[in-house]
Design a protein around this motif. Structure first.
Motif, PDB file in Angstrom:
ATOM      1  N   LEU A  96      11.253  -4.439  -2.777  1.00 32.55           N
ATOM      2  CA  LEU A  96      11.167  -5.534  -1.817  1.00 32.55           C
ATOM      3  C   LEU A  96       9.891  -5.398  -1.004  1.00 32.55           C
ATOM      4  CD1 LEU A  96      12.710  -7.926  -0.414  1.00 32.55           C
ATOM      5  CD2 LEU A  96      13.387  -6.221   1.297  1.00 32.55           C
ATOM      6  N   ILE A  97       9.185  -6.495  -0.849  1.00 32.44           N
ATOM      7  CA  ILE A  97       7.996  -6.509   0.009  1.00 32.44           C
ATOM      8  C   ILE A  97       8.107  -7.700   0.944  1.00 32.44           C
ATOM      9  CG2 ILE A  97       5.503  -7.009  -0.003  1.00 32.44           C
ATOM     10  CD1 ILE A  97       5.451  -5.140  -2.532  1.00 32.44           C
ATOM     11  N   LEU A  98       8.045  -7.423   2.228  1.00 33.57           N
ATOM     12  CA  LEU A  98       8.303  -8.486   3.201  1.00 33.57           C
ATOM     13  C   LEU A  98       7.037  -9.243   3.585  1.00 33.57           C
ATOM     14  CD1 LEU A  98      10.889  -6.621   5.466  1.00 33.57           C
ATOM     15  CD2 LEU A  98      11.349  -8.399   3.764  1.00 33.57           C
ATOM     16  N   GLN A  99       5.903  -8.515   3.731  1.00 31.63           N
ATOM     17  CA  GLN A  99       4.681  -9.172   4.193  1.00 31.63           C
ATOM     18  C   GLN A  99       3.725  -9.370   3.017  1.00 31.63           C
ATOM     19  OE1 GLN A  99       5.606  -6.116   7.364  1.00 31.63           O
ATOM     20  NE2 GLN A  99       3.496  -6.730   7.801  1.00 31.63           N
ATOM     21  N   GLU A 100       3.832 -10.498   2.383  1.00 31.89           N
ATOM     22  CA  GLU A 100       3.120 -10.694   1.121  1.00 31.89           C
ATOM     23  C   GLU A 100       1.608 -10.800   1.327  1.00 31.89           C
ATOM     24  OE1 GLU A 100       4.984 -13.147  -1.769  1.00 31.89           O
ATOM     25  OE2 GLU A 100       6.629 -11.712  -1.682  1.00 31.89           O
ATOM     26  N   GLU A 101       1.173 -11.358   2.439  1.00 29.41           N
ATOM     27  CA  GLU A 101      -0.260 -11.498   2.666  1.00 29.41           C
ATOM     28  C   GLU A 101      -0.908 -10.122   2.860  1.00 29.41           C
ATOM     29  OE1 GLU A 101      -2.067 -13.909   1.933  1.00 29.41           O
ATOM     30  OE2 GLU A 101      -3.877 -12.808   2.554  1.00 29.41           O
ATOM     31  N   ALA A 102      -0.248  -9.267   3.640  1.00 34.16           N
ATOM     32  CA  ALA A 102      -0.754  -7.902   3.823  1.00 34.16           C
ATOM     33  C   ALA A 102      -0.782  -7.167   2.481  1.00 34.16           C
ATOM     34  CB  ALA A 102       0.118  -7.142   4.825  1.00 34.16           C
ATOM     35  N   ASP A 150       0.771  -1.044   4.634  1.00 36.31           N
ATOM     36  CA  ASP A 150       1.904  -1.286   5.527  1.00 36.31           C
ATOM     37  C   ASP A 150       2.265  -2.763   5.382  1.00 36.31           C
ATOM     38  OD1 ASP A 150       3.805  -1.230   7.452  1.00 36.31           O
ATOM     39  OD2 ASP A 150       2.437  -0.887   9.133  1.00 36.31           O
ATOM     40  N   PHE A 151       3.230  -3.045   4.503  1.00 34.69           N
ATOM     41  CA  PHE A 151       3.588  -4.455   4.298  1.00 34.69           C
ATOM     42  C   PHE A 151       5.091  -4.658   4.141  1.00 34.69           C
ATOM     43  CE2 PHE A 151       1.241  -2.904   0.399  1.00 34.69           C
ATOM     44  CZ  PHE A 151       2.330  -2.577  -0.376  1.00 34.69           C
ATOM     45  N   GLY A 152       5.881  -3.828   4.894  1.00 37.50           N
ATOM     46  CA  GLY A 152       7.337  -4.024   4.882  1.00 37.50           C
ATOM     47  C   GLY A 152       7.926  -3.805   3.511  1.00 37.50           C
ATOM     48  N   TRP A 153       7.797  -2.566   3.055  1.00 37.38           N
ATOM     49  CA  TRP A 153       8.210  -2.233   1.695  1.00 37.38           C
ATOM     50  C   TRP A 153       9.516  -1.452   1.667  1.00 37.38           C
ATOM     51  CZ3 TRP A 153       8.785   2.815  -0.111  1.00 37.38           C
ATOM     52  CH2 TRP A 153       8.961   2.968  -1.500  1.00 37.38           C
TER      53      TRP A 153
END
Lengths: 349, 349
Positions: free
Chosen positions: A109-115, A257-260
């Protein structure tokens, strides 16, 4: 990479439809589909290869209908990540001798796709002209004992050489890692160019490299399937981390750091899900809680779970199996699957 | 009598298919079917009348296909047992002025059918020529607080006059009743002849008796349905016990012992079901228990429940609802049903 069987999420994840193919959050997209979507602006879809077990080939093509059939590489046996990646590399090499490669699991899961995309761009620019095996390291947000860690060399850049890889630590060690600021979570995502990874296979897993080199003439052609059927089961069962990354000396890490989350356990899913006022998590279904807290409940959409007097349980139902299990006993789930297989003759796998 | 909605067994029992229509034990026969079967050698099937709510008419005819449509008496509203019985009595009186009548719930369990038939024969012989309201009293096997009790007059015969009816006692009182030997469980099964019950209605529930007497000309004929539609909703909501049996002075009880349960609660079902070595009860489904004891689990046939770390729970699933609830909290189930009705707009009734 989409060949896992995800038995830790049984009964939600089943042999015939494991974790990566499931719509985990009731969004209408499976983890595999979300992974493919996430790469759409980075990698043209025609350059995507999906390596999976042969039994999931149709499922992959059904979920990602834009793929040509030959973009799905079928493993005839389960052999961990090193042979899986070697197969994809051999296929790429049959088409070109210059390529930048991103390797990714399909069930994270990755929450911040742009990062995430920005990290990939940084990484791609770096590996294109450097003989470096680059891994994505996640800035830890807690002393997690469920992940492997990567120690970076001193410095103040996002991209640094790797000092060590470590296995899953105990809690005390995890706290030390977390507080030191030198350690990152090992995400299992890698970037490298074609020549670099081929050299690394030749050096650290020469037997594996030779097996695939022998198929140079048939890869991407009619003979590929028969060739893979013949050699794949003879490949060593070894991970890319253990077999290659931990042995190579040209390994760097990009601190990201992208909410993984690797969604490795019910506990990790619980931790990152939205909780109600009693710390209960509901996924997909309707729920009503009475004298209950700290539970994670997932039933198929359109069903209602009423819980009374329950604390810190996993309640998961899928198809013909209902699991009710203490969150802190989830390491027993593999045993439940195995027992059920023996006792009920495979009908609940 | 087959008009109840069985909400204490929700979600196993549902509005559209309550308790009496369910195959409780996975035997292939519903409680209603088992009840009809039990009477086959005592009462010819063409003499059976089934009173139920109009919404269950098709279900009754489907489950008991030998019935003619006019053997199913349809209540247009829920009005407890006195109006239900008055309706059946009025229908019988439209065909004959001499009949022996057995009244029985359709959702009870009887284990020893031969002993049951012998009790019925004894009772039938007695009521045929006596102006007596006879109730079947069950020899208590424990100080149950979930049943009403009947106190018998002194004597040593199986058939005695009734001294008092009592409501569900507290545990202390139940123990006294149980140890005295004077008290029997009130089973809700009755035997009487037609003239006796009609006299009793006229005396103790005269308003109700008059309502049905007014329909004498249409009962059993074309006008019956419209007549019942008109008067039934105006009937008092009263039980036969409270409205008639407790007031009459010609009441006797036949002391019987044939393994009876009213299946009134999950607890009663748990008590009479076969348990594994950890006191777990499994109905219909497959189960695997780990560190679990004292649970009762029922899922649809063909499903597997894996329980870990569970003690003294009810786990019941039916259709689109899963209930997990402590056995000693089962009195809250009605509240769960009501809450779910409000919150989810009736979709889980």
């Amino acid at each position: 990479m989409a060949g896992g069987i995800g038995s830790r999420f049984w009964p939600f994840s089943r042999n015939d439809k494991p974790k990566q193919f499931l719509d985990f959050f009731g969004t209408g997209r499976s983890l595999l589909q979300m992974t493919v979507d996430r790469f759409r602006s980075v990698v043209p879809i025609e350059n995507v290869l999906i390596v999976t077990n042969v039994i999931y080939k149709d499922l992959v093509l059904e979920q990602i209908p834009e793929l040509r059939e030959n973009q799905v590489l079928c493993e005839p046996a389960r052999r961990n990540t090193a042979p899986c990646i070697a197969y994809a590399v051999a296929r790429i090499y049959s088409e070109t001798d210059k390529a930048n490669i991103i390797v990714t699991p399909s069930d994270h899961l990755i929450l911040q796709e742009e990062a995430f995309r920005q990290s990939l761009q940084t990484g791609l620019e770096f590996i294109e002209n450097n003989n470096v095996l680059l891994t994505l390291g996640m800035k830890p947000t807690r002393p997690e004992t469920g992940y492997g860690y990567i120690q970076m060399e001193d410095g103040d850049t996002a991209l640094r050489k790797v000092k060590t890889f470590t296995e899953k630590p105990n809690l005390e060690l995890a706290k030390t890692f977390y507080e030191s600021g030198e350690f990152l979570w090992n995400s299992g995502m890698f970037l490298w160019n074609l020549q670099t990874i081929m050299r690394a296979f030749a050096e650290h897993l020469p037997e594996l490299a030779e097996k695939f080199a022998a198929g140079r003439d048939v890869m991407g052609k009619e003979g590929e399937e028969a060739f893979i059927q013949a050699i794949f089961p003879t490949c060593p069962n070894v991970s890319i981390d253990y077999g290659l990354m931990e042995k190579a000396d040209n390994v760097s890490v990009l601190c990201a750091d992208f909410g993984w989350s690797d969604l490795g356990t019910w506990g990790s899913l619980y931790d990152l899900s939205r909780k109600d006022e009693n710390e209960n998590v509901t996924l997909k279904c309707d729920t009503a809680f009475y004298q209950s807290k700290g539970n994670i409940v997932t039933l198929p959409k359109g069903k209602l779970a009423v819980l009374q007097g329950m604390e810190d349980y996993i309640v998961a139902e899928n198809d013909n199996v209902l699991l009710i299990c203490k969150k802190d006993a989830e390491q027993q789930i593999r045993q439940f699957v195995n027992d059920a297989q023996v006792r009920f003759d495979g009908q609940y796998n």
